[in-house]
Design a protein around this motif. Structure first.
Motif, PDB file in Angstrom:
ATOM      1  N   ASN A 140      -0.993  27.026  -7.835  1.00  0.00           N
ATOM      2  CA  ASN A 140       0.439  27.106  -7.628  1.00  0.00           C
ATOM      3  C   ASN A 140       0.634  28.425  -6.689  1.00  0.00           C
ATOM      4  N   LEU A 141       0.295  29.424  -7.264  1.00  0.00           N
ATOM      5  CA  LEU A 141       0.451  30.793  -6.578  1.00  0.00           C
ATOM      6  C   LEU A 141      -0.541  30.980  -5.560  1.00  0.00           C
ATOM      7  N   LEU A 142      -1.664  30.455  -5.521  1.00  0.00           N
ATOM      8  CA  LEU A 142      -2.566  30.643  -4.583  1.00  0.00           C
ATOM      9  C   LEU A 142      -2.008  29.931  -3.156  1.00  0.00           C
ATOM     10  N   SER A 143      -1.098  28.812  -3.727  1.00  0.00           N
ATOM     11  CA  SER A 143      -0.569  28.066  -2.216  1.00  0.00           C
ATOM     12  C   SER A 143       0.455  29.037  -1.586  1.00  0.00           C
ATOM     13  N   ARG A 144       1.043  29.963  -2.313  1.00  0.00           N
ATOM     14  CA  ARG A 144       2.014  30.715  -1.770  1.00  0.00           C
ATOM     15  C   ARG A 144       1.456  31.866  -0.876  1.00  0.00           C
ATOM     16  N   LEU A 145       0.030  31.972  -0.831  1.00  0.00           N
ATOM     17  CA  LEU A 145      -0.476  33.137   0.101  1.00  0.00           C
ATOM     18  C   LEU A 145      -0.689  32.682   1.541  1.00  0.00           C
ATOM     19  N   GLY A 146      -1.083  33.658   2.135  1.00  0.00           N
ATOM     20  CA  GLY A 146      -1.288  33.255   3.621  1.00  0.00           C
ATOM     21  C   GLY A 146      -0.707  34.282   4.649  1.00  0.00           C
ATOM     22  N   PRO A 147      -0.512  34.267   6.010  1.00  0.00           N
ATOM     23  CA  PRO A 147      -0.078  34.991   6.759  1.00  0.00           C
ATOM     24  C   PRO A 147       1.351  34.934   7.009  1.00  0.00           C
ATOM     25  N   ILE A 148       1.873  33.538   6.419  1.00  0.00           N
ATOM     26  CA  ILE A 148       3.232  33.277   6.666  1.00  0.00           C
ATOM     27  C   ILE A 148       3.635  32.468   5.296  1.00  0.00           C
TER      28      ILE A 148
ATOM     29  N   ASN B 155     -22.096  44.395   0.536  1.00  0.00           N
ATOM     30  CA  ASN B 155     -22.209  43.267   1.705  1.00  0.00           C
ATOM     31  C   ASN B 155     -21.076  43.266   2.517  1.00  0.00           C
ATOM     32  N   GLN B 156     -21.181  43.993   3.794  1.00  0.00           N
ATOM     33  CA  GLN B 156     -20.059  44.086   4.675  1.00  0.00           C
ATOM     34  C   GLN B 156     -19.599  42.801   5.106  1.00  0.00           C
ATOM     35  N   GLY B 157     -18.417  42.461   5.155  1.00  0.00           N
ATOM     36  CA  GLY B 157     -17.583  41.170   5.564  1.00  0.00           C
ATOM     37  C   GLY B 157     -17.175  40.494   4.212  1.00  0.00           C
ATOM     38  N   THR B 158     -17.420  40.813   3.028  1.00  0.00           N
ATOM     39  CA  THR B 158     -17.262  40.088   1.633  1.00  0.00           C
ATOM     40  C   THR B 158     -15.469  39.797   1.822  1.00  0.00           C
ATOM     41  N   LYS B 159     -14.640  40.723   1.988  1.00  0.00           N
ATOM     42  CA  LYS B 159     -13.124  40.604   2.245  1.00  0.00           C
ATOM     43  C   LYS B 159     -12.655  39.453   3.240  1.00  0.00           C
ATOM     44  N   SER B 160     -13.520  39.801   4.243  1.00  0.00           N
ATOM     45  CA  SER B 160     -13.044  38.797   5.503  1.00  0.00           C
ATOM     46  C   SER B 160     -13.643  37.321   5.069  1.00  0.00           C
TER      47      SER B 160
ATOM     48  N   HIS C   4     -12.101  31.831   4.303  1.00  0.00           N
ATOM     49  CA  HIS C   4     -12.317  30.690   3.630  1.00  0.00           C
ATOM     50  C   HIS C   4     -11.140  30.067   2.949  1.00  0.00           C
ATOM     51  N   PHE C   5     -10.215  30.981   2.486  1.00  0.00           N
ATOM     52  CA  PHE C   5      -8.917  30.542   2.173  1.00  0.00           C
ATOM     53  C   PHE C   5      -8.145  30.000   3.403  1.00  0.00           C
ATOM     54  N   LEU C   6      -8.369  30.528   4.627  1.00  0.00           N
ATOM     55  CA  LEU C   6      -7.345  29.948   5.634  1.00  0.00           C
ATOM     56  C   LEU C   6      -8.061  28.634   5.976  1.00  0.00           C
ATOM     57  N   LYS C   7      -9.321  28.601   5.921  1.00  0.00           N
ATOM     58  CA  LYS C   7      -9.860  27.165   6.429  1.00  0.00           C
ATOM     59  C   LYS C   7      -9.465  26.037   5.349  1.00  0.00           C
ATOM     60  N   ASN C   8      -9.067  26.349   4.049  1.00  0.00           N
ATOM     61  CA  ASN C   8      -8.743  25.458   3.318  1.00  0.00           C
ATOM     62  C   ASN C   8      -7.462  25.419   2.765  1.00  0.00           C
ATOM     63  N   GLN C   9      -6.239  26.073   3.544  1.00  0.00           N
ATOM     64  CA  GLN C   9      -4.887  26.506   3.072  1.00  0.00           C
ATOM     65  C   GLN C   9      -4.199  25.468   3.140  1.00  0.00           C
ATOM     66  N   ASP C  10      -4.349  24.435   4.347  1.00  0.00           N
ATOM     67  CA  ASP C  10      -3.308  23.134   4.348  1.00  0.00           C
ATOM     68  C   ASP C  10      -3.817  22.249   2.877  1.00  0.00           C
ATOM     69  N   LYS C  11      -4.836  22.276   2.309  1.00  0.00           N
ATOM     70  CA  LYS C  11      -5.171  21.500   1.147  1.00  0.00           C
ATOM     71  C   LYS C  11      -4.416  22.327   0.019  1.00  0.00           C
ATOM     72  N   ILE C  12      -4.663  23.536  -0.139  1.00  0.00           N
ATOM     73  CA  ILE C  12      -3.995  24.260  -0.955  1.00  0.00           C
ATOM     74  C   ILE C  12      -2.433  24.337  -1.073  1.00  0.00           C
ATOM     75  N   LYS C  13      -1.988  24.382   0.064  1.00  0.00           N
ATOM     76  CA  LYS C  13      -0.297  24.175   0.196  1.00  0.00           C
ATOM     77  C   LYS C  13       0.027  23.132  -0.439  1.00  0.00           C
ATOM     78  N   LYS C  14      -0.697  21.931  -0.104  1.00  0.00           N
ATOM     79  CA  LYS C  14      -0.372  20.632  -0.585  1.00  0.00           C
ATOM     80  C   LYS C  14      -0.141  20.530  -2.030  1.00  0.00           C
ATOM     81  N   ILE C  15      -1.171  21.257  -2.609  1.00  0.00           N
ATOM     82  CA  ILE C  15      -1.295  21.073  -4.294  1.00  0.00           C
ATOM     83  C   ILE C  15       0.077  22.081  -4.837  1.00  0.00           C
TER      84      ILE C  15
END
Lengths: 64, 295
Positions: free
Chosen positions: B170-178, B240-245, B250-261
């Motif tokens: 539920n909290l994960l779904s509240r993340l994102g750039p907006i 491993n440079q790039g880990t945070k990105s 990965h979150f952004l690619k799946n954001q729509d599914k996560i938001k629905k949950i």
């Protein structure tokens, strides 16, 4: 070499020659968490240090 | 090493840029983030949640430079040996760059500072602080179109991991750039112009422009779970440079599914005590205030 570690507010005098990355390894500091300054100039990790510099290690994490 | 684009000395590696090209690249990335995620436009009024720290000063500085309509709101939680210094920094910055800001405090709103509150409860101070700050930000942003915060790539990668490790979809779904996309005049949309910028690059930007020269650390920050995750993520990034990105992408690619949950798990109500948005009958802020006998 005089090293000021901002986060700990500590000044250390150490004998060191090598590059910036090796200095951070010696001090056990993760390069991702700091930027390195000497004479108000930013040093990159590949830059060589002669041993007589004054170095400032600024923390990246503000934690606020 | 030299800059990839000119003969000057680099201030950063991978890619190598001199001071001028780094600043240029950094500001372009913020502008691209605003456009890519459609965060706001030049006709909208933007309230920047500012702490006087490097992230929020960077947001204020860049948005003003890009011609956006900005004002700062600083929440004074009442943390001794910390907040007074960042207020000084903010005053200095405000005068230098001609950017207006207002201060609202826990003491004035809740009749108690965070320092006082922590003496009366075993709850994590960062948890309480976050809840109260969010409530005040929303309360004082009604006449604005958006609240811009200084959340950066590191913050977002940390939040994603924290919510995964605690299985808080539920909290994960509240993340994102907006966030706060639902049409609701009770809740001001929140946006993160530094969403794709790393903490290290933000610190470098503030140093190179002289925006922030003093080091301030909240005395409560080392007690947080976030701090443990931050240390771990920086170790991973170093190896491993790039880990945070990668985590954020990965979150952004799946954001729509996560938001629905998230939408299924929680719906927006209004707290019957303060009338601010809440997932239950009473919001978290009022729950804590009741427990502390402050209301």
């Amino acid at each position: 070499m005089e090293v000021l570690i901002e986060k700990e507010n500590k000044k250390k005098n150490i004998n060191f020659r090598g590059n910036v990355r090796e200095l951070l390894e010696k001090l056990d500091i993760n390069p991702e968490t700091v930027i390195i300054i000497s004479n108000d100039q930013v040093l990159t990790e590949d830059e060589k240090l002669e041993g007589d510099e004054k170095i400032k290690i600024l923390s990246v994490v503000s934690g606020g | 090493m030299k800059c990839n684009l000119c003969e000057k000395k680099a201030v950063i590696l991978n890619p190598s840029y001199c001071k001028e090209h780094f600043i240029d690249d950094f500001e372009k990335k913020v502008e691209e983030t605003i456009k890519q995620f459609n965060l706001f436009n030049k006709n909208e009024k933007i309230l920047v949640a500012t702490s006087g720290g490097k992230d929020s000063l960077t947001v204020l500085h860049i948005l003003k430079k890009l011609g956006y309509n900005v004002k700062g709101l600083l929440i004074d939680e009442g943390i001794k040996n910390y907040r007074e210094y960042t207020i000084d920094d903010m005053n200095e910055f405000s005068k230098k760059y001609d950017i207006d800001f207002v201060i609202k405090s826990f003491e004035e709103e809740y009749s108690s500072t965070l320092d006082d509150i922590t003496k009366k409860t075993t709850l994590n101070p960062c948890h309480i602080c976050g809840i109260f700050r969010r409530q005040l930000l929303n309360k004082y942003s009604k006449e604005y179109d958006v609240i811009a915060t200084g959340h950066n790539l590191d913050d977002e990668a940390q939040s994603i991991l924290m919510n995964l490790l605690k299985s808080q979809t539920n909290l994960l779904s509240r993340l994102g750039p907006i966030t706060g996309l639902k049409k609701d005049d009770k809740f001001t949309r929140r946006v993160k112009p530094l969403y794709l910028l790393s903490e290290k690059n933000i610190r470098l930007y503030t140093f190179l422009l002289g925006l922030k020269n003093t080091f301030t650390e909240c005395p409560y920050s080392s007690s947080s779970f976030r701090n443990e995750i931050s240390i771990m993520l920086n170790e991973l990034e170093n190896e491993n440079q790039g880990t945070k990105s990668n985590i954020v992408n990965h979150f952004l690619k799946n954001q729509d599914k996560i938001k629905k949950i998230g939408e299924k798990e929680g719906s927006a109500n209004l707290c019957y005590i303060c009338n601010e948005p809440s997932s239950g009958k009473i919001c978290n802020a009022c729950n804590i205030l009741k427990e502390l006998k402050l209301i």
